[in-house]
Design an enzyme around this catalytic site. Sequence first.
Site, short mmCIF file in Angstrom:
data_model
loop_
_atom_site.label_atom_id
_atom_site.label_comp_id
_atom_site.label_asym_id
_atom_site.label_seq_id
_atom_site.Cartn_x
_atom_site.Cartn_y
_atom_site.Cartn_z
N ASP A 111 0.85 -1.18 0.00
CA ASP A 111 0.00 0.00 0.00
C ASP A 111 0.89 1.25 0.00
OD1 ASP A 111 -2.97 0.98 0.48
OD2 ASP A 111 -1.80 2.00 2.01
N TYR A 212 -2.47 11.50 2.07
CA TYR A 212 -3.37 11.69 0.93
C TYR A 212 -3.53 13.17 0.60
CZ TYR A 212 -4.57 6.79 1.45
OH TYR A 212 -4.51 5.42 1.51
N HIS A 275 -6.80 -6.71 -0.85
CA HIS A 275 -5.72 -5.73 -0.73
C HIS A 275 -4.73 -6.14 0.37
CE1 HIS A 275 -3.94 -1.73 -1.11
NE2 HIS A 275 -3.99 -1.62 0.21
#
Length: 308
Positions: A111, A212, A275
């Site tokens: 990730d 982010y 994931h």
Amino acid sequence: MLTERGLSERELVVNGVRLHLVEAGPADGPLVVLLHGFPEFWRAWERQIGPLARAGFRVVVPDLRGYNLSEKPPGVAAYRLHTLQSDVAALIRALGHERVGHERAHVVGHDWGGIIAWALAIRQPEVVERLVILNAPHPAAARRVFRKPAQWRRSWYIFFFQLPWLPERFLHRFGAWALHGTNPAAYTDRDRQLYRQAWDQPGAATAMINYYRAMGRPGRSPGKSQGRGEKDEQVRVPTLVLWGERDAALLPELADGLERWVPDLRVVRLPRASHWVMRDEPVRVNNLLTGFLSAPPTATAVRAILES
């Protein structure tokens, strides 16, 4: 302090930030650095640490800046990709100064840890021996796929995380949703309690979401390399990509066609994994990791070393 058998912990100041580390394995073993993603911390790798240590590797697992017990610098700018990559390069160099022969490391990232690992292998390959990526897009592949509406629908949370203060209020709820995988035993009730404790560390929620926000600033996109084109995004170290194909956040085609940028590449797709591939299928992932990291150098790797 840690009580788990075979693990130790400490802190190092690198690149101007204090990082919390968990370590295992023989001090003179080949160095492996494991980089977690969002919304995790070092425990993302707790099912890999022991097997790698028993295979003879010196395993170092940091909490990335902003996470859990590591320092949480204020401001969005402190979480730009170049800075995150520089943290890991400085950590590898600091560990190398402690043990002669450890100037390079095997780098394994998932990730956000995988995004950082790609950037490190592209921009500072001198500190990377081998690279392993778990469900994280190469920047050029991301540019290609993130143009597609299907990917943006999966990435809705990136837009939400650009808002002030509100994402922090929803971190517990979003984190619990995000950790849902295909294996019911991937995260126990005890795991979830420890994750909530990590998220509740002072300043952690904002720092984690600032990854982010830094990525989403004007002029940037999730797949946009900082001032680089595809010709500058070559990865010249042996690379293994493990891809859980039931990923709810990333399209499987992000693992397609990577040979264009990664000539010494092996891609292994895990059709039953989400994931959270290292949690869903830990035994297979551990076998793939130890096999790849223990293998003799490839011809491409030897050429890269001679040319460096």
